[in-house]
Scaffold this motif. Structure first.
Motif, PDB file in Angstrom:
ATOM      1  N   PHE A  55       0.808  -1.221   0.000  1.00 49.03           N
ATOM      2  CA  PHE A  55       0.000   0.000   0.000  1.00 49.03           C
ATOM      3  C   PHE A  55       0.846   1.277   0.000  1.00 49.03           C
ATOM      4  N   ASN A  56       2.170   1.147   0.189  1.00 47.83           N
ATOM      5  CA  ASN A  56       3.001   2.350   0.249  1.00 47.83           C
ATOM      6  C   ASN A  56       4.065   2.413  -0.832  1.00 47.83           C
ATOM      7  N   GLY A  57       4.129   1.461  -1.711  1.00 47.37           N
ATOM      8  CA  GLY A  57       5.098   1.511  -2.794  1.00 47.37           C
ATOM      9  C   GLY A  57       5.327   0.150  -3.404  1.00 47.37           C
ATOM     10  N   LYS A  58       4.448  -0.242  -4.328  1.00 53.34           N
ATOM     11  CA  LYS A  58       4.523  -1.583  -4.912  1.00 53.34           C
ATOM     12  C   LYS A  58       5.838  -1.832  -5.635  1.00 53.34           C
ATOM     13  N   LYS A  59       6.475  -0.756  -6.059  1.00 51.78           N
ATOM     14  CA  LYS A  59       7.743  -0.926  -6.794  1.00 51.78           C
ATOM     15  C   LYS A  59       8.797  -1.603  -5.936  1.00 51.78           C
ATOM     16  N   ASP A  60       8.686  -1.450  -4.614  1.00 55.87           N
ATOM     17  CA  ASP A  60       9.662  -2.063  -3.712  1.00 55.87           C
ATOM     18  C   ASP A  60       9.480  -3.565  -3.580  1.00 55.87           C
ATOM     19  N   LEU A  61       8.419  -4.106  -4.191  1.00 55.82           N
ATOM     20  CA  LEU A  61       8.188  -5.544  -4.157  1.00 55.82           C
ATOM     21  C   LEU A  61       8.760  -6.246  -5.389  1.00 55.82           C
ATOM     22  N   ARG A  62       9.339  -5.471  -6.294  1.00 52.46           N
ATOM     23  CA  ARG A  62       9.872  -6.056  -7.524  1.00 52.46           C
ATOM     24  C   ARG A  62      11.339  -6.432  -7.352  1.00 52.46           C
ATOM     25  N   ILE A  63      11.644  -7.692  -7.598  1.00 49.84           N
ATOM     26  CA  ILE A  63      13.028  -8.150  -7.573  1.00 49.84           C
ATOM     27  C   ILE A  63      13.281  -9.099  -8.746  1.00 49.84           C
ATOM     28  N   ASN A  64      14.526  -9.249  -9.076  1.00 48.62           N
ATOM     29  CA  ASN A  64      14.937 -10.255 -10.050  1.00 48.62           C
ATOM     30  C   ASN A  64      15.241 -11.530  -9.265  1.00 48.62           C
ATOM     31  N   TRP A  65      14.512 -12.597  -9.538  1.00 45.83           N
ATOM     32  CA  TRP A  65      14.654 -13.805  -8.745  1.00 45.83           C
ATOM     33  C   TRP A  65      16.028 -14.433  -8.887  1.00 45.83           C
TER      34      TRP A  65
END
Length: 300
Positions: A55-65
């Motif tokens: 809810f505060n920054g979905k971009k921070d959930l993106r990673i390269n596995w």
């Protein structure tokens, strides 16, 4: 947020870390093992951090596995084993002794950083290492030696907590070159949860999960002493440099010692108290900027 409020935020976060022994002890009373306490801590924190980040920054959930090895380091090798060792030490010794031994972590970081990152050994760092060694010897009863009264298993676990906690700084240093601190923290707890939940045996104590008091303590350890503590500490870092924040964070062992005395009536001897003061002093000393190094960086 003003600078003063940032300092208060860091202090509040450290104090919340310091009271974790309150929730751990009560969960032990309800039949939880150290592994199960680690499992509920990291899984509840992972869930809360995922919700907060979503809810505060979905971009921070993106990673390269392909970068999963970073989070295996921070989450499994560090956080899982650090918590397990800490909670074993609390069970075998006392909250105050366990948290004091945890604060050997800066000494381990100093040694690791010298060999991994080429950071200089300085007068302050060498003195801090010596003070840490003496302080820990006082806390565990090696100085003055009058018979080793503490659990050796608990003492080794306490030192292990400092060792694995120090590894977090090392692994996180590499991870932060590619990801934000929020991303690193979220996936640290996600990976830790994935690693420990299958082996925690929470199904063996499923009847205890019907007790409201159990959920209150799980909420306390997951919300207050993990998620909220991290958010407050990180928020304070926006205006306070990390070296000063580390000094303010020495409120954590102070809070833990006060908790152990006033709530659980655990008493430190005069020698242990002296050792506690020395360990905290060493943490403060190692953060001070040196004037001259004892070792020069080797040419690459």
């Amino acid at each position: 947020m003003s600078r003063n409020m940032s300092m208060i935020s860091i202090a509040a976060g450290a104090a919340l870390w310091g009271i974790i022994g309150l929730f751990v002890t009560f969960l032990y009373d309800y039949g939880f093992t150290p592994v199960q306490v680690v499992a509920v801590r990291v899984s509840s924190a992972a869930l809360l951090l995922l919700i907060y980040t979503y809810f505060n920054g979905k971009k921070d959930l993106r990673i390269n596995w392909k970068d999963s090895h970073y989070f295996i380091g921070t989450g499994i090798i560090s956080i899982v084993f650090f918590n397990l060792c800490l909670f074993i030490a609390m069970e075998e010794t006392s909250i105050a002794v366990a948290v004091t031994l945890l604060y050997t972590a800066p000494a381990f970081v100093t040694i690791f950083s010298r060999f991994l990152f080429g950071e200089l050994f300085t007068g302050n760092k060498i003195l801090a290492l010596a003070i840490t060694l003496i302080g820990c010897s006082l806390v565990v009863g090696l100085i003055p030696f009058s018979g080793f009264s503490l659990s050796l298993y608990g003492v080794l676990a306490g030192l292990g907590s400092g060792f694995f906690y120090a590894l977090y700084s090392i692994f996180a240093t590499y991870a932060l070159r590619k990801y934000s601190s929020v991303t690193v923290t979220v996936y640290t707890f996600v990976f830790a949860s994935i690693a420990i939940l299958p082996f925690a045996g929470l199904g063996d104590i499923k009847s205890t999960f019907t007790l409201p008091a159990v959920w209150l303590n799980i909420g306390g350890i997951g919300l207050f002493s993990t998620t909220l503590a991290f958010l407050l500490y990180t928020k304070g870092l926006e205006k306070i440099e990390s070296s000063r924040a580390s000094i303010i964070a020495t409120i954590e062992p102070v809070a833990a010692t006060l908790l152990s005395f006033f709530v659980f009536r655990e008493i430190l001897t005069s020698w242990q108290l002296a050792g506690f003061i020395l360990v905290v002093t060493a943490v403060i000393l190692v953060q001070r900027r040196p004037r001259s190094p004892f070792a020069k960086r080797k040419a690459s």
